[in-house]
Design an enzyme around this catalytic site. Structure first.
Site, PDB file in Angstrom:
ATOM      1  N   TYR A   1       6.316  35.359  35.697  1.00 43.08           N
ATOM      2  CA  TYR A   1       6.963  34.191  36.314  1.00 43.08           C
ATOM      3  C   TYR A   1       6.814  34.170  37.836  1.00 43.08           C
ATOM      4  CZ  TYR A   1       9.530  34.253  31.848  1.00 43.08           C
ATOM      5  OH  TYR A   1       9.888  34.279  30.528  1.00 43.08           O
TER       6      TYR A   1
ATOM      7  N   CYS B   1      -3.060  49.401  32.934  1.00 42.24           N
ATOM      8  CA  CYS B   1      -4.430  49.021  33.257  1.00 42.24           C
ATOM      9  C   CYS B   1      -4.577  47.513  33.244  1.00 42.24           C
ATOM     10  CB  CYS B   1      -5.397  49.729  32.326  1.00 42.24           C
ATOM     11  SG  CYS B   1      -5.342  51.499  32.662  1.00 42.24           S
TER      12      CYS B   1
ATOM     13  N   GLU C   1      26.205  28.422  28.294  1.00 37.17           N
ATOM     14  CA  GLU C   1      25.568  29.587  27.678  1.00 37.17           C
ATOM     15  C   GLU C   1      24.674  30.303  28.671  1.00 37.17           C
ATOM     16  OE1 GLU C   1      23.935  27.266  24.407  1.00 37.17           O
ATOM     17  OE2 GLU C   1      22.198  26.918  25.698  1.00 37.17           O
ATOM     18  N   PRO C   2      25.273  30.913  29.677  1.00 35.57           N
ATOM     19  CA  PRO C   2      24.492  31.597  30.700  1.00 35.57           C
ATOM     20  C   PRO C   2      23.960  32.947  30.218  1.00 35.57           C
ATOM     21  CG  PRO C   2      26.834  31.858  31.127  1.00 35.57           C
ATOM     22  CD  PRO C   2      26.716  30.988  29.914  1.00 35.57           C
ATOM     23  N   GLY C   3      22.753  33.252  30.640  1.00 29.07           N
ATOM     24  CA  GLY C   3      22.205  34.589  30.418  1.00 29.07           C
ATOM     25  C   GLY C   3      22.094  35.288  31.757  1.00 29.07           C
TER      26      GLY C   3
ATOM     27  N   GLY D   1      21.341  27.722  33.319  1.00 27.02           N
ATOM     28  CA  GLY D   1      20.453  27.391  34.422  1.00 27.02           C
ATOM     29  C   GLY D   1      21.070  27.691  35.779  1.00 27.02           C
TER      30      GLY D   1
HETATM   31  C1  LIG Z   1      17.530  31.372  27.379  1.00 26.66           C
HETATM   32  C2  LIG Z   1      18.566  30.413  27.081  1.00 26.66           C
HETATM   33  C3  LIG Z   1      19.724  30.366  27.870  1.00 26.66           C
HETATM   34  C4  LIG Z   1      19.949  31.256  29.066  1.00 26.66           C
HETATM   35  O1  LIG Z   1      19.221  30.870  30.197  1.00 26.66           O
HETATM   36  P1  LIG Z   1      19.485  31.620  31.577  1.00 26.66           P
HETATM   37  O2  LIG Z   1      18.570  31.004  32.528  1.00 26.66           O
HETATM   38  O3  LIG Z   1      19.211  33.073  31.354  1.00 26.66           O
HETATM   39  O4  LIG Z   1      20.913  31.439  31.920  1.00 26.66           O
HETATM   40  C5  LIG Z   1      20.691  29.463  27.499  1.00 26.66           C
HETATM   41  N1  LIG Z   1      20.537  28.652  26.435  1.00 26.66           N
HETATM   42  C6  LIG Z   1      19.443  28.671  25.664  1.00 26.66           C
HETATM   43  C7  LIG Z   1      19.341  27.773  24.494  1.00 26.66           C
HETATM   44  C8  LIG Z   1      18.420  29.550  25.954  1.00 26.66           C
HETATM   45  O5  LIG Z   1      17.320  29.552  25.188  1.00 26.66           O
END
Ligand SMILES: *Cc1c(COP(=O)(O)O)cnc(C)c1O
Length: 410
Positions: free
Chosen positions: A311, A337, A268-270, A227
């Protein structure tokens, strides 16, 4: 991305040349930016036994996964298919956390057979898990603290109506299931949403986890999820991870002391790791002046980058073919489209048909959410790594569109 001699570059690689070589539209990622983000996060928590599990769904290309592995990250996956990609990229099963939601127990069993750490977010699944494995397979529990956090209700996962996690109000029930089945819980997890701004929210989540943790004597780690907010506009406020490192570190130390031993701290950052590394390069197909605005219609759309439409995400857009052009106001739209607008009323250096636009912050949930809608090919992906542009995914062809279609005699 920087301008040198009127050319937009990443690590000295001219982005207009990338388009000449690989075509458009194309996703381009800066490996150095990913490594920087990973290093910053590790440094911010250097006083802790920190583990970073990259949330693979943000950007799942196998070369990106390899880059993460090389720089010390583990991985968080949400499907067995993502787990298979992670294994192929060289991750050990023990480095993979499996955090699915609403999957069948069969998929959980597959995860166990693959040797993943299973994160369970549903009491019904936990009961089946307990019946089958008892304490022979340890697991992690995903809790829902019911804290409203995150930039948008679609990306908030911790509030009361959310389908994610086991409600902390069901703690007595949860503990009964664990006790009855002799389940070995080695981790507690919360992930309350994307784009959380300040340290206070994390601290609140942490306090809830610490309170619950007393009931789980075998813990090895606490996973605070993700987050972290990244900047979308210039001067955007972002999560100050050093500030978070100090504050959360302090509270975690205190908790570990009362718990009786030092636990690992997981994240767990994405988005934080890959969003800013990515640029989505598209070509201006047409300029269309209407009584209301000047549209730039590009050779892409919601099929390739869905975030602005799904979003309301703001992605900065730059004309990289005309660094010195006069600034004008445009509305940048796709060729699908549907009403697929990348940005309204944006000031860009004058756009001419054929110019290349860079859509920023496109590393996370860009390619990974793309589709073949309108039977368009999904774009190529290029990684700028050690000063060179590497093709890491080929552009699709008509064969890909037809691959699984079955033509019957009609
Ligand atoms: C998608 C997800 C994340 C990554 O969230 P970000 O906002 O991209 O950092 C982390 N943990 C879990 C379980 C997720 O589903």
């Amino acid at each position: 991305m920087e301008i040198k001699n009127n050319a937009y570059q990443i690590q000295g690689v001219d982005l207009n040349k990338v388009v000449k070589e690989f075509g458009s539209p194309v996703y381009v990622y800066d490996a150095n930016k990913i490594i920087d983000q990973l290093t910053t996060l590790k440094n911010a928590f250097s006083n802790q036994k920190i583990k970073i599990k990259y949330a693979a769904k943000a950007l799942t290309n196998i070369s990106i996964l390899k880059l993460m592995k090389k720089h010390g990250a583990g991985v968080d996956v949400v499907s067995v298919q993502e787990a298979k990609l992670a294994l192929k990229a060289g991750f050990e099963p023990g480095d993979i956390l499996f955090t699915p939601n609403c999957v069948s127990f069969e998929e959980i069993q597959q995860g166990v057979e693959m040797g993943l750490t299973i994160n369970i977010d549903n009491i019904s699944i936990l009961e089946q898990f307990g019946h089958k494995y008892h304490n022979s397979v340890p697991c992690c529990i995903r809790l829902n603290p019911h804290i409203m956090a995150g930039g948008n209700s679609k990306i908030s996962t911790g509030h009361v109506d959310s389908k994610f996690g086991i409600s902390i109000y069901q703690l007595p029930h949860l503990l009964r299931v664990i006790k009855t089945n002799n389940i070995d819980v080695i981790g507690l997890h919360m992930h309350t949403g994307s784009d959380i701004l300040d340290a206070e929210v994390f601290l609140k989540i942490a306090d809830i986890l610490y309170g619950v943790a007393r009931d789980f004597p075998n813990l090895e780690f606490i996973d605070f999820g993700s987050g972290f907010k990244v900047g979308y506009k210039e001067n955007d406020i972002t999560t100050n991870v050093y500030d978070l490192g100090v504050k959360l570190g302090k509270s975690f130390d205190k908790f570990c002391e009362s718990y009786g031993r030092k636990l690992e701290m997981w994240f767990e950052p994405g988005k934080y790791l890959v969003s800013e590394s990515g640029y989505f390069l598209v070509k201006a197909n047409v300029i269309k002046t209407t009584p209301a605005t000047v549209f730039v219609g590009v050779d892409s759309g919601m099929n390739h980058l869905l975030r602005p439409m799904m979003y309301d995400a703001y992605h900065e857009i730059v004309n990289i073919s005309n660094a010195k052009g006069t600034q004008r106001v445009y509305t940048i739209v796709g060729y699908i489209c549907e009403t697929d607008t990348f940005g309204w009323d944006r000031k860009l250096n004058e756009v001419r048909e054929g110019d290349i636009l860079a859509i920023k912050n496109a590393g996370a949930y860009g390619f990974s959410m793309s589709s073949n809608y309108n039977s368009r090919y999904r774009p190529a992906e290029v990684l700028i790594y050690e000063g060179k542009a590497h093709l890491i995914r080929e552009r699709e062809t008509m064969d890909d569109i037809l691959r699984n279609q079955v033509e019957i005699d009609i």
